[in-house]
Design a protein around this motif. Sequence first.
Motif, PDB file in Angstrom:
ATOM      1  N   VAL A   5     -52.222  88.294  85.674  1.00 51.07           N
ATOM      2  CA  VAL A   5     -52.886  87.760  84.256  1.00 51.07           C
ATOM      3  C   VAL A   5     -54.627  87.110  84.908  1.00 51.07           C
ATOM      4  O   VAL A   5     -54.974  87.101  85.133  1.00 51.07           O
ATOM      5  CB  VAL A   5     -52.143  86.290  83.455  1.00 51.07           C
ATOM      6  N   LEU A   6     -55.082  88.741  84.038  1.00 52.21           N
ATOM      7  CA  LEU A   6     -56.399  88.706  83.319  1.00 52.21           C
ATOM      8  C   LEU A   6     -56.902  88.189  82.429  1.00 52.21           C
ATOM      9  O   LEU A   6     -56.225  88.325  81.093  1.00 52.21           O
ATOM     10  CB  LEU A   6     -57.031  89.566  83.343  1.00 52.21           C
ATOM     11  N   VAL A   7     -57.631  86.766  82.218  1.00 51.78           N
ATOM     12  CA  VAL A   7     -57.520  85.887  81.059  1.00 51.78           C
ATOM     13  C   VAL A   7     -59.649  86.019  80.390  1.00 51.78           C
ATOM     14  O   VAL A   7     -60.090  85.500  81.436  1.00 51.78           O
ATOM     15  CB  VAL A   7     -57.570  84.316  81.611  1.00 51.78           C
ATOM     16  N   ILE A   8     -59.841  86.776  78.840  1.00 50.99           N
ATOM     17  CA  ILE A   8     -60.681  87.084  78.959  1.00 50.99           C
ATOM     18  C   ILE A   8     -61.151  85.981  77.612  1.00 50.99           C
ATOM     19  O   ILE A   8     -60.556  86.017  77.249  1.00 50.99           O
ATOM     20  CB  ILE A   8     -60.749  88.742  78.266  1.00 50.99           C
ATOM     21  N   GLY A   9     -62.004  85.414  78.595  1.00 51.41           N
ATOM     22  CA  GLY A   9     -63.026  84.315  77.348  1.00 51.41           C
ATOM     23  C   GLY A   9     -62.196  82.512  78.021  1.00 51.41           C
ATOM     24  O   GLY A   9     -61.348  82.610  78.258  1.00 51.41           O
ATOM     25  N   ALA A  10     -63.575  82.106  78.767  1.00 51.32           N
ATOM     26  CA  ALA A  10     -63.278  80.852  79.182  1.00 51.32           C
ATOM     27  C   ALA A  10     -63.479  79.422  77.740  1.00 51.32           C
ATOM     28  O   ALA A  10     -63.320  78.576  78.343  1.00 51.32           O
ATOM     29  CB  ALA A  10     -64.066  80.856  80.065  1.00 51.32           C
ATOM     30  N   GLY A  11     -62.554  79.394  77.076  1.00 52.94           N
ATOM     31  CA  GLY A  11     -63.587  78.730  75.819  1.00 52.94           C
ATOM     32  C   GLY A  11     -61.686  77.809  75.379  1.00 52.94           C
ATOM     33  O   GLY A  11     -60.894  78.158  76.996  1.00 52.94           O
ATOM     34  N   PRO A  12     -60.995  76.916  74.994  1.00 52.66           N
ATOM     35  CA  PRO A  12     -60.709  76.317  74.711  1.00 52.66           C
ATOM     36  C   PRO A  12     -58.809  77.008  75.228  1.00 52.66           C
ATOM     37  O   PRO A  12     -57.759  76.963  75.591  1.00 52.66           O
ATOM     38  CB  PRO A  12     -60.608  75.276  73.398  1.00 52.66           C
ATOM     39  N   ALA A  13     -58.992  77.931  74.301  1.00 53.04           N
ATOM     40  CA  ALA A  13     -57.742  79.105  74.309  1.00 53.04           C
ATOM     41  C   ALA A  13     -58.036  79.727  75.752  1.00 53.04           C
ATOM     42  O   ALA A  13     -56.535  79.782  76.048  1.00 53.04           O
ATOM     43  CB  ALA A  13     -58.355  79.953  73.131  1.00 53.04           C
ATOM     44  N   ASP A  32     -65.149  85.408  82.363  1.00 51.67           N
ATOM     45  CA  ASP A  32     -66.330  85.001  81.097  1.00 51.67           C
ATOM     46  C   ASP A  32     -67.950  85.590  81.033  1.00 51.67           C
ATOM     47  O   ASP A  32     -68.015  85.719  82.525  1.00 51.67           O
ATOM     48  CB  ASP A  32     -66.786  83.431  80.466  1.00 51.67           C
ATOM     49  N   LYS A  33     -68.643  85.601  80.191  1.00 44.45           N
ATOM     50  CA  LYS A  33     -69.378  86.772  79.751  1.00 44.45           C
ATOM     51  C   LYS A  33     -70.621  85.742  79.901  1.00 44.45           C
ATOM     52  O   LYS A  33     -71.496  86.194  80.561  1.00 44.45           O
ATOM     53  CB  LYS A  33     -69.867  87.065  78.691  1.00 44.45           C
ATOM     54  N   ALA A  34     -70.177  84.455  80.013  1.00 45.11           N
ATOM     55  CA  ALA A  34     -71.263  83.420  80.277  1.00 45.11           C
ATOM     56  C   ALA A  34     -70.955  82.513  81.971  1.00 45.11           C
ATOM     57  O   ALA A  34     -69.642  82.850  82.481  1.00 45.11           O
ATOM     58  CB  ALA A  34     -71.158  82.330  79.044  1.00 45.11           C
ATOM     59  N   ARG A  35     -72.212  81.967  81.857  1.00 42.05           N
ATOM     60  CA  ARG A  35     -71.875  81.016  82.845  1.00 42.05           C
ATOM     61  C   ARG A  35     -72.015  80.191  82.592  1.00 42.05           C
ATOM     62  O   ARG A  35     -72.413  79.350  81.338  1.00 42.05           O
ATOM     63  CB  ARG A  35     -73.080  81.009  83.912  1.00 42.05           C
ATOM     64  N   PHE A  36     -70.870  78.648  82.895  1.00 43.90           N
ATOM     65  CA  PHE A  36     -70.167  77.060  82.904  1.00 43.90           C
ATOM     66  C   PHE A  36     -71.317  76.282  84.208  1.00 43.90           C
ATOM     67  O   PHE A  36     -71.687  76.237  84.822  1.00 43.90           O
ATOM     68  CB  PHE A  36     -69.149  77.213  82.364  1.00 43.90           C
ATOM     69  N   PRO A  37     -71.919  75.321  82.538  1.00 40.23           N
ATOM     70  CA  PRO A  37     -71.531  75.382  81.853  1.00 40.23           C
ATOM     71  C   PRO A  37     -72.511  76.093  80.168  1.00 40.23           C
ATOM     72  O   PRO A  37     -73.425  76.567  80.342  1.00 40.23           O
ATOM     73  CB  PRO A  37     -72.416  73.696  81.475  1.00 40.23           C
ATOM     74  N   ARG A  38     -72.197  75.535  79.087  1.00 43.43           N
ATOM     75  CA  ARG A  38     -72.844  77.125  78.215  1.00 43.43           C
ATOM     76  C   ARG A  38     -72.351  76.581  76.511  1.00 43.43           C
ATOM     77  O   ARG A  38     -71.618  75.665  76.707  1.00 43.43           O
ATOM     78  CB  ARG A  38     -72.466  78.522  78.651  1.00 43.43           C
ATOM     79  N   ASP A  39     -73.104  77.017  76.326  1.00 40.72           N
ATOM     80  CA  ASP A  39     -73.067  75.798  74.799  1.00 40.72           C
ATOM     81  C   ASP A  39     -72.667  76.297  73.663  1.00 40.72           C
ATOM     82  O   ASP A  39     -72.378  77.426  73.538  1.00 40.72           O
ATOM     83  CB  ASP A  39     -74.843  75.305  74.050  1.00 40.72           C
ATOM     84  N   LYS A  40     -71.359  76.014  72.871  1.00 41.07           N
ATOM     85  CA  LYS A  40     -71.247  76.812  72.154  1.00 41.07           C
ATOM     86  C   LYS A  40     -71.445  76.025  70.523  1.00 41.07           C
ATOM     87  O   LYS A  40     -70.684  75.034  70.448  1.00 41.07           O
ATOM     88  CB  LYS A  40     -69.544  77.261  72.413  1.00 41.07           C
ATOM     89  N   PRO A  41     -71.925  76.822  69.362  1.00 34.67           N
ATOM     90  CA  PRO A  41     -71.726  76.450  68.355  1.00 34.67           C
ATOM     91  C   PRO A  41     -70.668  75.819  67.880  1.00 34.67           C
ATOM     92  O   PRO A  41     -70.145  76.876  67.416  1.00 34.67           O
ATOM     93  CB  PRO A  41     -73.008  77.224  67.412  1.00 34.67           C
ATOM     94  N   CYS A  42     -70.375  74.574  67.154  1.00 31.50           N
ATOM     95  CA  CYS A  42     -69.140  74.514  66.162  1.00 31.50           C
ATOM     96  C   CYS A  42     -69.286  73.055  65.741  1.00 31.50           C
ATOM     97  O   CYS A  42     -70.215  72.393  66.065  1.00 31.50           O
ATOM     98  CB  CYS A  42     -68.124  74.221  68.165  1.00 31.50           C
ATOM     99  N   GLY A  43     -68.108  72.384  65.487  1.00 26.49           N
ATOM    100  CA  GLY A  43     -68.380  70.774  64.789  1.00 26.49           C
ATOM    101  C   GLY A  43     -68.408  70.168  65.319  1.00 26.49           C
ATOM    102  O   GLY A  43     -68.085  68.815  66.194  1.00 26.49           O
ATOM    103  N   ASP A  44     -67.196  70.672  66.839  1.00 28.70           N
ATOM    104  CA  ASP A  44     -67.105  69.428  67.544  1.00 28.70           C
ATOM    105  C   ASP A  44     -66.094  68.642  67.892  1.00 28.70           C
ATOM    106  O   ASP A  44     -66.145  67.561  68.311  1.00 28.70           O
ATOM    107  CB  ASP A  44     -68.177  68.818  68.273  1.00 28.70           C
TER     108      ASP A  44
END
Length: 394
Positions: A5-13, A32-44
């Motif tokens: 399985v390939l999972v595209i996107g390393a956010g919470p989902a 994921d297209k980014a290196r971690f840690p990375r910021d993600k605009p959100c209400g947190d």
Amino acid sequence: MKCDVLVIGAGPAGSSAAYWLARFGASVILADKARFPRDKPCGDGLTPGVEDMLISMGLGDFLHNHGKPIQGIHLFYPEHPRTTIKFESSGESNRRGWVIPRFLLDDALRRSASSAGALFLPDFSARAPIYKHSRLEGVLGNQGKQEIKIRTHLVIVATGANRTFIQSAGLCAFCPPEALASRTYLEGLSNLDDFIQVYLDRGLIPGYAWVFPTGEDRANIGCGVILNGRSAQEGSRQLRSCMRQFLRSLYGGKDPVHEKPKGYPIRSDFPSAPLVASGMLIVGEAAGLVDPITGEGIGLALRSGWLAARVASYALSVGDFTTLPLKVYEDALRHMFGEYFVGARQFLSWLDEPGVTDRIIQESKSNPAVSRALKLAIIDKSPRQGMLALKEML
């Protein structure tokens, strides 16, 4: 490269799906297209119930060490005293939310997935799925300037509000987001406690402004607006104006020192968004799973990732990756959240009718039943019942 399985996107989902799939014994690449840690605009903000999911992923100590526990909501109306709604309800002695910056949370979730056995692939931009005789065989993408083909039986798409990959698969056309939001961080605040602050202003409703404490004197500050058919440009202008006014109001008319606000789109079009295709499951905000009322999507993302992992694990066990076995995922999501999303949209539509919000604000000054009805709609996830209760008293 090859995986089950390939999972595209390393956010919470995506991290949730990768974690549980690895735990179930599948070989997983989490890209994921980014290196971690990375910021993600959100209400947190994490709603009550998310804590249990993080604990099940081994992140209980992390949450308690880095998160801010939240006991409820302070609601502020124009020219009215605040109304306080607590998260506690009958039969639940420790029902609380949390606030934790996504910069920390997403990296912790990604590391949890890696610890479970998922291989993390950063700097990977997925371009398009690869099909052979109408069957998914892999994904074509780039890591930096290098083209990479990843052979896989299943793809779980967890790309958030960005639906470029889903569009490349022919699953949907371009569609604008339903809402826009903007957030920044402020320090030196003196009026913070264990409650988040929500400001209902006529210029924003059915959106709202917020103060979500991340520490003793630091908070995530933001505004959200629902587009209601307006263009993104119109919404952006309104959002910038409201954000400037809100920040100045918190500092008595002065311009506070803060980082530049970061805007982001919000997609809450579940269940009309694509959820399943042959060899593919779509999770989190990519599936429109963001609460239409609050704009919160982390809990829904974690749940959808877990459910997708369960269904994908079954598909791997029987060797059938067609739409038929995968549709169990779509059916389960509709059963779990479909009624709530319909009721939430009805609730927001009703709030947008002329005079309704003003009546609710006026009644809230002296009628505690308004707070109980809003709690029913917003916190207890029963928007239809809350709307009916408000209509009855108004």
